[in-house]
Design an enzyme around this catalytic site. Sequence first.
Site, PDB file in Angstrom:
ATOM      1  N   HIS A  94       0.820  -1.213   0.000  1.00  0.00           N
ATOM      2  CA  HIS A  94       0.000   0.000   0.000  1.00  0.00           C
ATOM      3  C   HIS A  94       0.857   1.268   0.000  1.00  0.00           C
ATOM      4  CE1 HIS A  94       1.093  -0.098   4.217  1.00  0.00           C
ATOM      5  NE2 HIS A  94       0.679   1.156   4.306  1.00  0.00           N
TER       6      HIS A  94
ATOM      7  N   HIS B 121       1.967   6.900  -0.346  1.00  0.00           N
ATOM      8  CA  HIS B 121       1.126   6.102   0.557  1.00  0.00           C
ATOM      9  C   HIS B 121      -0.295   6.051   0.011  1.00  0.00           C
ATOM     10  CE1 HIS B 121      -0.987   4.812   4.170  1.00  0.00           C
ATOM     11  NE2 HIS B 121       0.199   4.502   4.691  1.00  0.00           N
TER      12      HIS B 121
END
Length: 166
Positions: free
Chosen positions: A71, A86
């Site tokens: 992620h 992110h």
Amino acid sequence: MLSKLFKSKSNTVNTVEVAAPLTGEAVELGRVPDEAFAQKLMGDGFAIEPSEGRLVAPFDGKVAHLIETHHAIVVEHASGLQLLLHIGVNTVKLKGEGFTAKVSNDETVTAGQTLIEFDPDFIRNAGYPVITPVIVANGEIVESLSASFKPVTAGEAGVMKVNLSS
């Protein structure tokens, strides 16, 4: 004139142009629904509300760290500048579901190369925001930065300019 001839290298500022790592709307970090990002506790930068699920390299460099759950990723420029990309907020809780890494740690990457593919609808349906912070991970080497807040296309040059101290 002599001062120009004998100017020391310590006064040189290198500028790194950061391309958009996603297609979507570039916004201020204050719009990220997470205090650590919104208050710049993680570092300065900007965020993108993505309209598609493809994260690309914002410059030529290398993968300094691919987070195990895919992620997030840290990409390092030859200048030493490191960016944390992110995808979403609290998406670590998805344990990698909805994310497919296309690169690995220490891999050399080129601007615009796909780093991670992700499913924005899956993330939203799981209850997480998809807004993606783009953070300078090593702000101590940064003299200043500026970002453009507008619709962007993945790979579009000059979304953020970072002036490095030397």
